[in-house]
Design an enzyme around this catalytic site. Sequence first.
Site, PDB file in Angstrom:
ATOM      1  N   ASP A 141      58.293  50.305  45.918  1.00 64.04           N
ATOM      2  CA  ASP A 141      59.532  50.877  45.398  1.00 64.04           C
ATOM      3  C   ASP A 141      59.419  50.835  43.875  1.00 64.04           C
ATOM      4  O   ASP A 141      59.172  49.766  43.305  1.00 64.04           O
ATOM      5  CB  ASP A 141      60.711  50.042  45.883  1.00 64.04           C
ATOM      6  CG  ASP A 141      62.062  50.526  45.393  1.00 64.04           C
ATOM      7  OD1 ASP A 141      62.144  51.162  44.313  1.00 64.04           O
ATOM      8  OD2 ASP A 141      63.067  50.257  46.068  1.00 64.04           O
ATOM      9  N   CYS A 173      61.509  48.136  42.138  1.00 66.54           N
ATOM     10  CA  CYS A 173      61.356  46.748  42.591  1.00 66.54           C
ATOM     11  C   CYS A 173      60.595  45.943  41.542  1.00 66.54           C
ATOM     12  O   CYS A 173      59.484  46.321  41.149  1.00 66.54           O
ATOM     13  CB  CYS A 173      60.621  46.765  43.928  1.00 66.54           C
ATOM     14  SG  CYS A 173      59.679  45.298  44.352  1.00 66.54           S
TER      15      CYS A 173
END
Length: 136
Positions: free
Chosen positions: A22, A25
């Site tokens: 991600d 993230c």
Amino acid sequence: SEMVVFSPPKERTKATITVFTDIDCSYCRKLHLEVPEMNRLGIAVRYLAYPRAGIGSKSYDKAVSAWCADNPQVALTQAKSGQEIEERTCSNPVAAQYALGDLFGVSGTPAIILEDGTLQPGYLPATELGRRLGIN
């Protein structure tokens, strides 16, 4: 062919990991900073998109933009470093990769799939990944 891959020269590749990632993230970003060291150790890193906020989220849109960029490696690296990247759209694998992550049981990112199929949830430093892969 639908992954964003960072790898050492083929003759120096000793192992390959596949990472559901991600862009937003923090531990995915930390892992991405270690890609040069992983490549130096002989580890190829193949990224699959897994925008944790789901399809249609800002993270999803960033992943689509990276995968649709003229140079996805550069775009992904820029996005993971917090830089804005050009918004792009194209026929892309992001939704399919997200669904694949769900099938694999991904519940957080980074989710690292080792060559033997083991799912390693979470961040590991390059040297530890090398140890687990038996290459250092």
